[in-house]
Motif scaffolding. Sequence first.
Motif, PDB file in Angstrom:
ATOM      1  N   VAL B 110       0.828  -1.200   0.000  1.00 35.22           N
ATOM      2  CA  VAL B 110       0.000   0.000   0.000  1.00 35.22           C
ATOM      3  C   VAL B 110       0.865   1.253   0.000  1.00 35.22           C
ATOM      4  O   VAL B 110       0.582   2.229  -0.698  1.00 35.22           O
ATOM      5  N   GLU B 112       3.799   1.493  -1.213  1.00 34.36           N
ATOM      6  CA  GLU B 112       4.412   1.636  -2.533  1.00 34.36           C
ATOM      7  C   GLU B 112       3.436   2.251  -3.526  1.00 34.36           C
ATOM      8  O   GLU B 112       3.808   3.100  -4.339  1.00 34.36           O
ATOM      9  N   ILE B 113       2.171   1.821  -3.445  1.00 35.89           N
ATOM     10  CA  ILE B 113       1.173   2.406  -4.341  1.00 35.89           C
ATOM     11  C   ILE B 113       1.033   3.894  -4.079  1.00 35.89           C
ATOM     12  O   ILE B 113       0.909   4.708  -4.992  1.00 35.89           O
ATOM     13  N   HIS B 114       1.085   4.234  -2.803  1.00 33.91           N
ATOM     14  CA  HIS B 114       0.961   5.645  -2.438  1.00 33.91           C
ATOM     15  C   HIS B 114       2.023   6.473  -3.162  1.00 33.91           C
ATOM     16  O   HIS B 114       1.733   7.519  -3.755  1.00 33.91           O
ATOM     17  N   GLU B 116       3.689   5.585  -5.834  1.00 33.97           N
ATOM     18  CA  GLU B 116       3.475   5.480  -7.273  1.00 33.97           C
ATOM     19  C   GLU B 116       2.438   6.497  -7.744  1.00 33.97           C
ATOM     20  O   GLU B 116       2.631   7.210  -8.724  1.00 33.97           O
ATOM     21  N   VAL B 117       1.319   6.562  -6.997  1.00 32.82           N
ATOM     22  CA  VAL B 117       0.246   7.476  -7.382  1.00 32.82           C
ATOM     23  C   VAL B 117       0.710   8.925  -7.263  1.00 32.82           C
ATOM     24  O   VAL B 117       0.466   9.753  -8.145  1.00 32.82           O
ATOM     25  N   SER B 121       0.753  10.869 -11.072  1.00 29.62           N
ATOM     26  CA  SER B 121      -0.566  11.354 -11.437  1.00 29.62           C
ATOM     27  C   SER B 121      -0.642  12.856 -11.621  1.00 29.62           C
ATOM     28  O   SER B 121      -1.525  13.348 -12.319  1.00 29.62           O
ATOM     29  N   GLY B 122       0.254  13.604 -11.004  1.00 34.07           N
ATOM     30  CA  GLY B 122       0.103  15.046 -10.995  1.00 34.07           C
ATOM     31  C   GLY B 122      -0.829  15.546  -9.917  1.00 34.07           C
ATOM     32  O   GLY B 122      -0.947  16.746  -9.694  1.00 34.07           O
ATOM     33  N   PHE B 123      -1.518  14.621  -9.251  1.00 24.19           N
ATOM     34  CA  PHE B 123      -2.411  14.992  -8.155  1.00 24.19           C
ATOM     35  C   PHE B 123      -1.599  15.331  -6.907  1.00 24.19           C
ATOM     36  O   PHE B 123      -0.496  14.838  -6.703  1.00 24.19           O
ATOM     37  N   LYS B 124      -2.196  16.192  -6.084  1.00 23.27           N
ATOM     38  CA  LYS B 124      -1.717  16.353  -4.725  1.00 23.27           C
ATOM     39  C   LYS B 124      -2.499  15.354  -3.879  1.00 23.27           C
ATOM     40  O   LYS B 124      -3.674  15.568  -3.581  1.00 23.27           O
ATOM     41  N   VAL B 125      -1.885  14.235  -3.523  1.00 26.18           N
ATOM     42  CA  VAL B 125      -2.593  13.156  -2.843  1.00 26.18           C
ATOM     43  C   VAL B 125      -2.765  13.494  -1.358  1.00 26.18           C
ATOM     44  O   VAL B 125      -1.791  13.756  -0.657  1.00 26.18           O
ATOM     45  N   ALA B 128      -6.205   8.142   1.184  1.00 30.57           N
ATOM     46  CA  ALA B 128      -6.560   6.973   0.407  1.00 30.57           C
ATOM     47  C   ALA B 128      -7.505   6.078   1.188  1.00 30.57           C
ATOM     48  O   ALA B 128      -7.548   6.113   2.415  1.00 30.57           O
TER      49      ALA B 128
END
Lengths: 148, 148
Positions: B110, B112-114, B116-117, B121-125, B128
Motif C-alpha cells: 500500500v 508503494e502504491i501511495h 506510485e500514485v 498522477s500530478g495529483f496532490k494526494v 486513500a
Amino acid sequence: MVNSTPSPLQNLQQAGLRLTPQREAIYALLTETDSHPTAAEIYEILKPRFASLSLATVYNTLETLVNLGIINALGGAGDSQTHYDADTSPHVNLACLACNTIVDIPSTLVQEIHQEVSQNSGFKVLGARVLYYGLCPTCQAKETTPNR
Amino acid sequence: MVNSTPSPLQNLQQAGLRLTPQREAIYALLTETDSHPTAAEIYEILKPRFASLSLATVYNTLETLVNLGIINALGGAGDSQTHYDADTSPHVNLACLACNTIVDIPSTLVQEIHQEVSQNSGFKVLGARVLYYGLCPTCQAKETTPNR
DNA sequence: TTCTAAATTTAGAATTATTATAAATAAAAT
DNA sequence: ATTTTATTTATAATAATTCTAAATTTAGAA
C-alpha cells in the motif's frame, strides 16, 4: 467467424435476465465514458433518448450489473453519491475532492495487493475499491487554499 | 521529563480549535477500538457518559477530525454508513459484506502504491481508502449462498 | 471577577441519495 | 391467444447526513 469479443452483457441472459434497451443503453454509456457517472447523471444523459426512462430503472439496472460483477460501484469521491465504473479490472481510482472527477490509474501493484489480501486474510475476496483522493492539477492551480 | 508521545488531538489546539470533553471522548473511543464504528454507534456508546450528547456533535467532531487528518472516513462496507478509523497510516481495510465488520491488514504494498500514485498522477494526494470486500471466514461458514 | 466575542454544543428541521411499493407494460412460455 | 414472469415506471418511504438557530461554554480582555 462469429463475434470475437462477447459483451459482458451476455451474462444477463445467462443469468435468466433480459437484455432490455434500458439496460443496454446504461451499460453502453458506462463503457463509452471514462467519467465514472452517478445514477442521476446517467439518468440525465439518457432521458432525451428514452422519454419514459425512470430514475428507479437506472438504480435497478446499476444494482443488477453490480451483482453480476460487470460494473463496479465507487463511493466516497468527495461528494455523497455513488459513482459507477465499467472497468472492473484491478486499478486505482484517483478522485479530486474539489471538482469530484475520478481518473483511472493502471498499477501492477494493485494486482499484487489483491493476491496478498486473498491469500493471507481468510476472506473470500469479492472486489475492491482502491481510491486515492486529493487535488487534480487543474484544481491545484485554481485554489491556493485546498479545503477546510 | 515531559510527555513523550503527544496525542494527535493537540493538532486541534494548534489549529485554534478547542479540546472539548466531547471531542476528547470521541477520539479516545476511536483509538481504543478496532471496530471502525459509525457515527450512530459512537453516539450510542458515549450517550451513557454524556447525558446531553447530541448526534450532531458526533458528526461535527468526526468532520473536524477528518479535516485535521487525524482520522479517516471509510465508506462502502456493505452498509450505507460511513465508518471511522483512527489509524491513518496506509493499510488495507477488509470489509465483510455479510456482517459489515472491517478488519485492518498491514501491507507494505500500500505504501508503494501511495508513492506510485503521488509521483505519476500530478495529483496532490491527500489520502486513500484501500478497501477490499468479501466474506469473512465466519460468514463463509454460515452462508452457502453469499449474497443478493 | 466581570465582560465580550468567538467557538461549540444541542435539538430538531431539512435535505437528499437511495430503496421500497404497487400498478402498468413488455416479453417469453405454454 | 393466454398465462406467467420479468421489467419498467411513478411515487412514496427510508434513513444517513447536513443545516439552522438558539443555548452554552470557553478564552482572553478589561
